[in-house]
Enzyme design. Structure first.
Site, PDB file in Angstrom:
ATOM      1  CD  GLN A 177      -3.031  -1.159   0.344  1.00 49.30           C
ATOM      2  OE1 GLN A 177      -3.492  -0.031  -0.202  1.00 49.30           O
ATOM      3  NE2 GLN A 177      -3.767  -2.256   0.311  1.00 49.30           N
ATOM      4  CG  HIS A 196      -4.056  -5.738  -7.691  1.00 47.15           C
ATOM      5  ND1 HIS A 196      -5.212  -5.447  -6.884  1.00 47.15           N
ATOM      6  CD2 HIS A 196      -3.329  -6.437  -6.948  1.00 47.15           C
ATOM      7  CE1 HIS A 196      -5.361  -6.295  -5.718  1.00 47.15           C
ATOM      8  NE2 HIS A 196      -3.968  -6.857  -5.863  1.00 47.15           N
ATOM      9  CB  THR A 232       6.626 -18.670 -19.450  1.00 41.78           C
ATOM     10  OG1 THR A 232       7.588 -19.771 -19.752  1.00 41.78           O
ATOM     11  CG2 THR A 232       6.662 -17.640 -20.531  1.00 41.78           C
ATOM     12  CB  CYS A 315      -9.048 -11.672   3.318  1.00 43.96           C
ATOM     13  SG  CYS A 315      -7.820 -11.120   2.234  1.00 43.96           S
TER      14      CYS A 315
END
Ligand code: PLP
Length: 372
Positions: A177, A196, A232, A315
């Site tokens: 954060q 994200h 990968t 969560c």
């Protein structure tokens, strides 16, 4: 929809989506193959890695890409413990850490390692004297979050990392954060990041590792990511993370000013009945965790479906259990249930935030009248 859940995830920046597009489409080559296309994809990934390292501003280390910050935290803790000398079997962390840290520590405890979970004070900050007691020559690693995802408080990571260094232990900083918003201490050894949370894509995180402090190999295979995490890589996700980091650096001052003004406007619009959970001085402004006597946070969310906000971590919100962070700062169940988290940032307008806060305050007042 008014989006006020920036700690759960942030809207992708248009620049990020634009940068990713060719790599999600026609530039599909495997970045680890020796063809011209493969080498171009590899160069794009290395450019993104360099950008993230530059924005982090830490010396003598490298970024390894991971799937998420949760993976980076698991890797840092388990991989450090695996390499630590036998007499260093202690892990020190804080009661307000993310589940990625606390649950990994619980798992390590079940394997016989000693886990010390430090309490926090009512402002959400760790007591440094208690930390100093716990961090000793038996400690392998200290895990501490810089900006708390539930209440936004900023821990004194520098001071803790220096204690760890003096004791010969490593420090893992969960900067998920904080990245791009709050400077990360030069004294830490490992840093967990997530794209994200900074307007980048989901499904990519990173672990920055100081040279010499690399954890044990996480995934065996083709030898990617410094031979430590095989598999990968996705050029699109790496490029998106790099673009988001670059933008965060370029816009840091502007974003910070904007968020500071939004925080003032939000508190004005909510009114004096609301109390901020956690320190007022040591906090990131884009996280406002607040409570009001008599309010029911879950019902507010249900009543105001066109405003996205939450009870705490994504969560915790699903579990129905009171947040472990709010309990750690001493709130009782009733106070925790009357708390909500508003998260805002770069793309939030003052107008929509004020409208949302007025409606939340109004809905809480209505709840009070129904209860009375
Ligand atoms: N640490 C903190 C402080 C977070 O806020 C989060 C996400 O909510 C994580 C770790 C885990 O990040 P990721 O979603 O990349 O697994």
């Amino acid at each position: 929809m008014i989006y006020l859940d920036y700690q759960a995830t942030t809207p992708p920046a248009p620049e990020v989506v634009h940068a990713m597009a060719p790599w999600a489409g026609e530039r599909f080559a495997n970045p680890h193959s020796p063809s011209k296309w493969g080498r171009e994809a590899d160069a794009a990934i290395e450019h993104a890695r360099d950008t993230i390292e530059r924005e982090l501003g830490l010396e003598r280390g490298r970024v390894a890409f991971t799937g998420t910050a949760t993976e980076a935290i698991n890797w840092a803790l388990k991989g450090t413990i695996e390499k630590a000398p036998q007499e260093r079997n202690r892990i020190v962390t804080l009661a307000t850490e993310h589940a990625a840290t606390l649950d990994t520590c619980e798992w390590l405890a079940s394997r016989g390692y000693e886990v010390v979970i430090l309490p926090v004070q009512s402002d959400g900050l760790v007591d440094l004297d208690i930390a100093r007691e716990a961090i000793d020559e038996r400690t392998a690693i200290v895990a501490v979050m810089l900006v708390n995802n539930e209440i936004g408080v900023i821990q004194p990571v520098s001071k803790i990392a220096r204690m760890a260094k003096e004791a010969g232990a490593l420090t893992l900083c969960d900067a998920v954060q904080a990245f791009g918003r709050v400077a990360i201490s030069e004294d830490v050894d490992l840093v967990a990041l997530s794209a994200h949370k900074i307007h980048g894509p989901k499904g990519i995180g990173a672990l920055w590792m100081r040279k010499g402090a690399e954890p044990a190999e996480l995934i065996h295979g083709g030898g990617q990511e410094l031979g430590l995490r095989s598999g990968t890589l996705s050029p699109a996700l790496c490029v998106g993370f790099g673009a988001a980091a670059k933008l965060a650096g370029e816009r840091a001052t502007r974003d910070q000013d904007h968020v500071g003004k939004l925080a003032i406007a939000a508190r004005d619009a909510l009114g004096p009945e609301w109390t901020v959970n956690g320190s007022l001085d040591c906090r990131y402004d884009g996280n406002l965790n607040i409570r009001r006597d008599g309010a029911d946070g879950a019902r507010l969310i249900a009543d105001l479906r066109d405003i996205a906000f939450s009870l705490g971590s994504a969560c915790a919100s699903g579990s129905g259990r009171p947040s472990h962070v709010l309990r750690a700062i001493g709130l009782d169940n009733r106070e925790a249930r009357s708390s909500i988290r508003l998260g805002f940032g770069r793309y939030t307008t003052k107008k929509e935030l004020v409208e949302a806060c007025r409606r939340i305050a109004e809905a809480a007042r209505r709840q009070e009248n129904v209860e009375a």
